[in-house]
Design an enzyme around this catalytic site. Structure first.
Site, PDB file in Angstrom:
ATOM      1  N   GLN A 163       1.005  -1.349  -0.232  1.00  0.00           N
ATOM      2  CA  GLN A 163       0.011  -0.057  -0.088  1.00  0.00           C
ATOM      3  C   GLN A 163       0.884   1.062   0.279  1.00  0.00           C
ATOM      4  O   GLN A 163       0.092   2.157  -0.274  1.00  0.00           O
ATOM      5  CB  GLN A 163      -0.764   0.297   1.420  1.00  0.00           C
ATOM      6  CG  GLN A 163      -1.745   0.623   1.646  1.00  0.00           C
ATOM      7  CD  GLN A 163      -3.355   0.524   2.485  1.00  0.00           C
ATOM      8  OE1 GLN A 163      -4.493   0.285   1.919  1.00  0.00           O
ATOM      9  NE2 GLN A 163      -2.436   1.163   3.129  1.00  0.00           N
ATOM     10  N   GLU A 205      -3.111   9.917  -0.603  1.00  0.00           N
ATOM     11  CA  GLU A 205      -1.888  10.263   0.308  1.00  0.00           C
ATOM     12  C   GLU A 205      -1.168  11.164   0.135  1.00  0.00           C
ATOM     13  O   GLU A 205       0.263  11.810   0.773  1.00  0.00           O
ATOM     14  CB  GLU A 205      -1.589   9.541   1.877  1.00  0.00           C
ATOM     15  CG  GLU A 205      -2.506   8.505   2.025  1.00  0.00           C
ATOM     16  CD  GLU A 205      -2.263   7.533   3.274  1.00  0.00           C
ATOM     17  OE1 GLU A 205      -0.807   7.280   3.316  1.00  0.00           O
ATOM     18  OE2 GLU A 205      -2.864   6.922   3.921  1.00  0.00           O
ATOM     19  N   LYS A 344      -2.699   5.806  15.697  1.00  0.00           N
ATOM     20  CA  LYS A 344      -4.390   5.969  14.641  1.00  0.00           C
ATOM     21  C   LYS A 344      -5.408   7.213  15.342  1.00  0.00           C
ATOM     22  O   LYS A 344      -5.758   5.470  16.087  1.00  0.00           O
ATOM     23  CB  LYS A 344      -5.132   5.458  13.666  1.00  0.00           C
ATOM     24  CG  LYS A 344      -3.199   5.358  12.422  1.00  0.00           C
ATOM     25  CD  LYS A 344      -4.383   4.082  11.620  1.00  0.00           C
ATOM     26  CE  LYS A 344      -3.109   3.734  10.221  1.00  0.00           C
ATOM     27  NZ  LYS A 344      -4.351   3.351   9.152  1.00  0.00           N
TER      28      LYS A 344
END
EC number: 4.2.1.11
Length: 435
Positions: A163, A205, A344
């Protein structure tokens, strides 16, 4: 004067054009705080619940009016009258009000928006920066940035299973210089991609999402860009990291890592043992310092084997594996799985629980990497959290898109504010690896 008098939430948009929450908290003194909530694309199955409306006629079912209503008509009534400085009591009150193990009743997005806004209002009341309020006066470590300059997997349409391909300026003398190094590599990479006739559009991103021939092609192109920008690929310059996001291509029924999901027919299908062999092969071949979610979130045997094989050489970060949750982290520490946790805030839902996870990790000798989500906003709270906790590492995207740059710019401000006290550890941020 520091008593909460009003709490208000509204629906706003994130960087993907999807709804999210913005929450405002007001006090008697006029002190004010605002928090915005991020959202992930590849999410761990054990994450706290992000409450969505499910009404397909509005925002394709992704509306957040239920969460907004929970803030305005449930949470507000419960916390008005609290001292805004009592973060733990407010967070615990919201957790109790929800009453579920995954915040599924009120929504972690509703609770987190309030938690962030409360902290910002308290900092405003005390007239101190957010990082000072959260961490005290020993906050001085600027994080080494993990810059995601190639997007694959669920974050782009590029035919690569992994990713994220990241660069880390571990040899830079300061955060400011590290950011400059990263920006120069980003632009060098764009030039190289153009010369090869590859697409230079960016993913969620801010990284590029070109049609590489495979993982190795991506890494070698990044190394070419590092050198073209005038830097060394290695410990004295810029190192490389992956977010494999392996749970996204793990086949639970066959118990294999099926790269064909993203890379198409003819791509590899690997067992857990073969996945570990492959990651070790990449580490031996390239200057890689960190690998996130190298194994599936439920492949505990695989995680332990990977840690035994590579845990002294490479940072092995648990994201979907730990979901910023102290229960999963405690098990990982006990069983010797991973050596780092990705932090997170929306995976767990409150700042209190976020800080507890960071503290547990540090006490066990694990590193903690403060992270954004792929769906972001202009909120820069995670920059302050990274400094407040002296975490030493932050992952907040590439060198493009304002939703990513907002965090980097806040870190530049903080470094300026700290002045000579500021510390940038670079390679020493990876304190649990054998140098």
């Amino acid at each position: 004067m520091s008593i909460i008098t009003d709490v208000y939430a509204r629906e706003v948009l994130d960087s993907r054009g999807n709804p999210t929450l913005e929450v405002e908290v007001y006090t008697e003194s006029g002190a004010f705080g605002r928090g915005m909530v991020p959202s992930g694309a590849s999410t761990g199955e054990h994450e706290a619940v992000e409450l969505r409306d499910g009404d397909k006629s509005r925002y394709l079912g992704l509306g957040t009016q239920k969460a907004v209503d929970n803030v305005n008509n449930v949470i507000a009534d419960a916390i008005i009258g609290f001292d805004v400085r009592d973060q733990q009591a407010i967070d615990r009150a919201m957790i109790a009000l929800d009453g579920t193990p995954n915040k599924g009743k009120l929504g972690a997005n509703a609770i987190l928006g309030v938690s962030i806004a409360v902290a910002r209002a308290a900092a405003d009341y005390l007239e101190v920066p957010l990082y000072t309020y959260l961490g005290g006066f020993n906050t001085k470590v600027l994080p080494t940035p993990m810059m995601n300059i190639i997007n694959g997997g669920s974050h782009s349409d590029a035919p690569i299973a992994f990713q994220e391909f990241m660069i880390l300026p571990v040899g830079a003398p300061s955060f400011k210089e590290g950011l400059r190094w990263g920006a120069e590599v980003f632009h060098a990479l764009k030039k190289i991609l153009k010369a090869r006739g590859l697409v230079t559009a960016v993913g969620d991103e801010g990284g590029f999402a070109p049609k590489f021939e495979g993982t190795e092609d991506g890494v070698e192109t990044i190394i070419e860009a590092i050198e073209a920008a005038g830097y060394e690929a290695g410990e004295n310059g810029i190192m490389i990291g992956f977010d494999c996001a392996s749970s996204e291509f793990y086949d639970k029924e066959r118990k294999v890592y099926d790269y064909t999901k993203f890379e198409g027919e003819g791509a590899a299908v690997r067992t857990s043992a073969e996945q570990i062999d492959y990651l070790e092969e990449l580490v031996n071949k390239y200057p890689i310092i960190t690998i996130e979610d190298g194994m599936d979130e439920n492949d505990w045997d695989g995680w332990k084997a990977l840690t035994e094989r590579l845990g002294k050489r490479v940072q092995l970060v648990g994201d979907d594996f730990f979901v910023t949750n102290t229960d999963y982290l405690a098990r990982g520490i006990k069983e010797g799985a991973a050596n780092s946790i990705l932090i997170k805030v929306n995976q767990i839902g409150t700042l209190t629980e976020t800080f507890e996870a960071i503290e547990m990790a540090k006490e066990a000798g694990y590193t903690a990497v403060v992270s954004h989500r792929s769906g972001e906003t202009e909120d820069s709270t995670i920059a302050d959290i990274a400094v407040a906790t002296n975490a030493g590492q932050i992952k907040t995207g590439s060198l493009s898109r304002t939703d990513r740059i907002a965090k980097y710019n806040q870190l530049l401000r903080i470094e300026d504010q700290l002045g000579e006290v500021a510390v940038y550890k670079g390679l020493n941020s990876f304190y649990n690896l054998k140098k």
